[in-house]
Design a protein around this motif. Structure first.
Motif, PDB file in Angstrom:
ATOM      1  N   GLU A  17       0.821  -1.216   0.000  1.00 33.20           N
ATOM      2  CA  GLU A  17       0.000   0.000   0.000  1.00 33.20           C
ATOM      3  C   GLU A  17       0.855   1.266   0.000  1.00 33.20           C
ATOM      4  O   GLU A  17       0.372   2.327  -0.384  1.00 33.20           O
ATOM      5  CB  GLU A  17      -0.935   0.004   1.214  1.00 33.20           C
ATOM      6  N   ILE A  18       2.117   1.141   0.384  1.00 30.53           N
ATOM      7  CA  ILE A  18       2.987   2.302   0.522  1.00 30.53           C
ATOM      8  C   ILE A  18       3.780   2.586  -0.754  1.00 30.53           C
ATOM      9  O   ILE A  18       4.024   3.740  -1.096  1.00 30.53           O
ATOM     10  CB  ILE A  18       3.928   2.106   1.728  1.00 30.53           C
ATOM     11  N   ALA A  19       4.159   1.539  -1.460  1.00 33.62           N
ATOM     12  CA  ALA A  19       4.996   1.714  -2.655  1.00 33.62           C
ATOM     13  C   ALA A  19       4.418   0.986  -3.871  1.00 33.62           C
ATOM     14  O   ALA A  19       5.116   0.220  -4.527  1.00 33.62           O
ATOM     15  CB  ALA A  19       6.411   1.233  -2.358  1.00 33.62           C
ATOM     16  N   LEU A  89       9.449   7.822   1.781  1.00 31.01           N
ATOM     17  CA  LEU A  89       8.243   6.989   1.828  1.00 31.01           C
ATOM     18  C   LEU A  89       7.537   7.112   3.171  1.00 31.01           C
ATOM     19  O   LEU A  89       6.363   6.764   3.278  1.00 31.01           O
ATOM     20  CB  LEU A  89       8.589   5.528   1.538  1.00 31.01           C
ATOM     21  N   ASP A  91       6.431   9.700   4.314  1.00 34.07           N
ATOM     22  CA  ASP A  91       5.325  10.627   4.061  1.00 34.07           C
ATOM     23  C   ASP A  91       4.072   9.901   3.586  1.00 34.07           C
ATOM     24  O   ASP A  91       2.971  10.463   3.657  1.00 34.07           O
ATOM     25  CB  ASP A  91       5.719  11.672   3.008  1.00 34.07           C
ATOM     26  N   ARG A  92       4.211   8.685   3.099  1.00 32.94           N
ATOM     27  CA  ARG A  92       3.080   7.907   2.592  1.00 32.94           C
ATOM     28  C   ARG A  92       2.481   6.976   3.645  1.00 32.94           C
ATOM     29  O   ARG A  92       1.473   6.321   3.382  1.00 32.94           O
ATOM     30  CB  ARG A  92       3.523   7.034   1.416  1.00 32.94           C
ATOM     31  N   ARG A  98       3.206   5.340  10.839  1.00 33.19           N
ATOM     32  CA  ARG A  98       3.923   6.594  11.098  1.00 33.19           C
ATOM     33  C   ARG A  98       4.163   6.766  12.594  1.00 33.19           C
ATOM     34  O   ARG A  98       5.197   7.282  13.013  1.00 33.19           O
ATOM     35  CB  ARG A  98       3.145   7.789  10.543  1.00 33.19           C
TER      36      ARG A  98
END
Length: 192
Positions: A17-19, A89, A91-92, A98
């Motif tokens: 989901e992040i990259a 990444l 930031d995503r 986070r």
């Protein structure tokens, strides 16, 4: 041992989901047999790694050449890296990742930790050629134990990055990964 892409893509890893805009280049089973709680050891071992410590003279030479070319041509200048040419990444990340640990800082390699869970760790690097992710996970080995698994995800920087990745592909598979796996195996067996 090199694994099929499905060994990575079929699992519900958070990195998906992040990259999603990164291409999966390699998936490897790591020679790190252990129990369900040994992932932290793999993460520590990886963060202290160093390309100059490779048991292979060819791999050491290839890395030395790459770092020297990066110095000469400015490929690895800070403005070309994470926080310069590309946003981190981190930031995503969704809130739960986070707010969690990013993971350890690297001793010698130019990676930055992105996130760490009980069985998944992502670290990134960027330069003028690529934005790349080293994704380590801890998986059941099918024999009642566990082992590490490494995926390499890459987002090439334009035509130059695509050409660079194509050029280094045979070197990665013939001269870099085999001694890397031997070094990981040696370090796993000998380090506490």
């Amino acid at each position: 041992m090199k694994l099929p892409d499905s060994a990575h893509t079929s699992r519900p890893w958070r990195i998906h989901e992040i990259a999603p805009d990164f291409r999966l280049y390699d998936v490897w089973a790591l020679p790190t047999p252990g129990g369900p709680d040994d992932f932290a050891r793999l993460v520590r071992q990886s963060a202290t790694g160093d390309t100059s410590g490779s048991p292979s003279r060819v791999a050491r030479a290839l890395f030395a050449i790459r770092w020297k070319l990066g110095e000469w041509f400015g490929w690895d200048d800070p403005e070309a890296g994470v926080g310069g040419r590309v946003a981190t990444l981190r930031d995503r990340l969704p809130d739960d990742l986070r707010d969690g640990p990013a993971g350890p800082e690297f001793d010698r390699l130019p990676f930055r930790s992105v996130f760490l869970t009980a069985d998944e760790w992502a670290a990134e690097l960027a330069n003028r050629t690529v934005h790349a992710v080293m994704h380590l996970t801890w998986v059941e080995d099918g024999d009642g134990g566990h082992r590490g698994q490494m995926a390499v995800l890459v987002k090439p920087n334009g035509w130059f990055g695509r050409a660079y990745m194509g050029l280094i592909a045979p070197f990665r598979h013939l001269f870099v990964y085999p001694p890397l796996m031997r070094q990981i195996d040696h370090d796993w067996r000998t380090a506490p």
